[in-house]
Every structure is written in C-alpha cells, then in structure tokens.
Design a protein around this motif. Structure first.
Motif, PDB file in Angstrom:
ATOM      1  N   THR A  12      -5.717  36.680 -51.320  1.00  0.00           N
ATOM      2  CA  THR A  12      -7.065  37.076 -50.927  1.00  0.00           C
ATOM      3  C   THR A  12      -7.094  37.429 -49.438  1.00  0.00           C
ATOM      4  O   THR A  12      -6.077  37.343 -48.739  1.00  0.00           O
ATOM      5  CB  THR A  12      -8.073  35.958 -51.247  1.00  0.00           C
ATOM      6  OG1 THR A  12      -9.400  36.455 -51.057  1.00  0.00           O
ATOM      7  CG2 THR A  12      -7.844  34.735 -50.389  1.00  0.00           C
ATOM      8  N   GLY A  13      -8.264  37.821 -48.963  1.00  0.00           N
ATOM      9  CA  GLY A  13      -8.413  38.130 -47.537  1.00  0.00           C
ATOM     10  C   GLY A  13      -7.588  39.314 -47.100  1.00  0.00           C
ATOM     11  O   GLY A  13      -7.554  40.362 -47.762  1.00  0.00           O
ATOM     12  N   HIS A  14      -6.871  39.143 -45.985  1.00  0.00           N
ATOM     13  CA  HIS A  14      -6.080  40.236 -45.411  1.00  0.00           C
ATOM     14  C   HIS A  14      -4.595  40.123 -45.761  1.00  0.00           C
ATOM     15  O   HIS A  14      -3.756  40.812 -45.177  1.00  0.00           O
ATOM     16  CB  HIS A  14      -6.249  40.256 -43.897  1.00  0.00           C
ATOM     17  CG  HIS A  14      -7.664  40.489 -43.454  1.00  0.00           C
ATOM     18  ND1 HIS A  14      -8.298  41.701 -43.637  1.00  0.00           N
ATOM     19  CD2 HIS A  14      -8.575  39.659 -42.871  1.00  0.00           C
ATOM     20  CE1 HIS A  14      -9.539  41.621 -43.170  1.00  0.00           C
ATOM     21  NE2 HIS A  14      -9.735  40.391 -42.704  1.00  0.00           N
ATOM     22  N   SER A  15      -4.268  39.273 -46.712  1.00  0.00           N
ATOM     23  CA  SER A  15      -2.875  39.135 -47.121  1.00  0.00           C
ATOM     24  C   SER A  15      -2.338  40.443 -47.699  1.00  0.00           C
ATOM     25  O   SER A  15      -3.078  41.211 -48.332  1.00  0.00           O
ATOM     26  CB  SER A  15      -2.765  38.027 -48.182  1.00  0.00           C
ATOM     27  OG  SER A  15      -1.493  38.024 -48.796  1.00  0.00           O
ATOM     28  N   ARG A  16      -1.047  40.678 -47.514  1.00  0.00           N
ATOM     29  CA  ARG A  16      -0.413  41.867 -48.100  1.00  0.00           C
ATOM     30  C   ARG A  16      -0.457  41.819 -49.625  1.00  0.00           C
ATOM     31  O   ARG A  16      -0.326  42.846 -50.280  1.00  0.00           O
ATOM     32  CB  ARG A  16       1.046  41.963 -47.635  1.00  0.00           C
ATOM     33  CG  ARG A  16       1.237  42.304 -46.162  1.00  0.00           C
ATOM     34  CD  ARG A  16       0.848  43.756 -45.863  1.00  0.00           C
ATOM     35  NE  ARG A  16       1.550  44.715 -46.701  1.00  0.00           N
ATOM     36  CZ  ARG A  16       2.797  45.152 -46.488  1.00  0.00           C
ATOM     37  NH1 ARG A  16       3.489  44.689 -45.462  1.00  0.00           N
ATOM     38  NH2 ARG A  16       3.347  46.040 -47.295  1.00  0.00           N
ATOM     39  N   ALA A  54      -3.100  40.633 -51.354  1.00  0.00           N
ATOM     40  CA  ALA A  54      -4.489  40.390 -51.737  1.00  0.00           C
ATOM     41  C   ALA A  54      -4.888  41.188 -52.971  1.00  0.00           C
ATOM     42  O   ALA A  54      -4.505  42.350 -53.149  1.00  0.00           O
ATOM     43  CB  ALA A  54      -5.420  40.729 -50.583  1.00  0.00           C
TER      44      ALA A  54
END
Length: 207
Positions: free
Chosen positions: A25-29, A31
């Motif tokens: 989630t979020g800004h993870s590669r 996500a």
C-alpha cells in the motif's frame, strides 16, 4: 458464472486474510491501487471473528544471493524490496488489522503459497477446520496460491469478491471469473455482506 453461498451454512471455518501489509500500500513499489478500497470489507470480516482469523505475511528475501532459481532473478529485479533495503516496518500488517493480533494469528511465508511449510495445514487440521473464507491480495498471485492450495487439500473455499484486490485490474477480473467458473464445485464467490450474514447466523446457532 456461479456466485453466492451455494453449499450451505458456514461452519468449522476460519478467515485467511492474505498479505495486507505495508509492502502493498501507500508509496511502495508493490502497492495495490485498490488496497484501501477493500480494506473496510476485510476489516468487517476480521472484526466478526478475530479469533478465527489467520493473517499471512509475505516476507521478502534478505538479498538475491540468499535465494535460488527464478527467485534470484525476481529479487535482482526487485532488489530495493529485499529486507536489506526496504523499510522493515512495511512487512507488518497495516495498523487497522494488526490490532486484532492476538487473538488473530499470523503465519509468515517466504513464497506466494502459505501451504509450502506445512505449518498452516497442520494447524487447520488440528482445529478440525473444513472451510476457509479468503480475502486480501493479490487476487492473481498470493490469493490464488492460497485458494489453489486450499482446493488441493479439500477445503471448502469462500472467496470474498469485494475483499480481494490486485495491482492488475485485468488479471483481477480474469481470476474472479476463473474462481466462479472453472472452480465452481470447490470455490464459492460471494460479497462480504452475504458472508457476514451467513457466518453470523452460524455463530448464533453454535457453529
């Protein structure tokens, strides 16, 4: 495509919530764009029976050199997601779900399938579990591995269609059709509201 709960009340069941971690989630590669959209539905399933919830967590390799075969190639591509580089707090369940542990339990895995080590199957067998409600991500990767392994072991599989997600809309839609058509005798696909009602009713009847 067959949908809905077609094989009777939900009994002797646990909810397996697949990989709802900060990694996805979020800004993870890694996500998944629909992560936040399905999270409320997953939360409803968890909060109904926390003690009958099992969370799985995908734990990345420490580095590519500690893997073998195609996993080495995989982590060479995703080296920034190995434990040597990634923010390790992202391996944790998201806070909305982590607060249910305990009584919910967590099983870690280093591959897509939660069945690989045999520990999960042994735990479910010892608890006389016969049905699995499945949610989480990704529909076409770790959820698929969870479903297929459960099918092979003979479990009744109930997929919460509005509580699974993927980073690929096309693959997600294809897998929803696959679960409902090709696996129609082993997998039931139903929305969370129907599952909650059926599982709540079973609980009131002592199952």
């Amino acid at each position: 495509m067959a949908t809905g709960l077609r094989f009777g009340p939900i009994r002797q069941a646990v909810h397996i919530c697949v990989d709802m971690q900060g990694l996805f989630t979020g800004h993870s590669r890694w996500a998944m764009p629909w992560f936040e959209r399905v999270l409320p539905e997953i939360h409803k399933l968890v909060s109904l029976h926390p003690s009958r919830t099992i969370f799985t967590r995908f734990i990345p390799a420490d580095s590519p050199v500690e893997t073998r075969g195609s996993w080495t190639r995989y982590y060479e591509k995703w080296q920034e997601m190995t434990l040597a580089h990634v923010d390790k707090t992202l391996v944790d369940l998201v806070p909305e779900l982590a607060r249910y542990v305990p009584p919910a339990r967590v099983f870690d895995k280093r591959v897509y399938s939660p069945w690989f080590s045999g520990e999960l199957a042994s735990t479910l067998h010892n608890a006389d579990i016969s049905s699995l409600v499945v949610s989480g991500g990704e529909t076409d990767v770790c959820v698929m591995a969870t479903v297929m392994g459960g099918v092979d072991l003979g479990y009744r599989i109930i997929l919460a269609t509005d509580a699974v997600c993927s980073s690929s809309d096309e693959a997600h839609d294809a897998m929803q059709k696959f679960y409902g058509q090709r696996l129609s005798q082993q997998v039931e696909t139903a929305e969370t509201v129907e599952i909650l009602e059926a599982w709540s009713e079973s609980g009131r009847n002592g199952h």
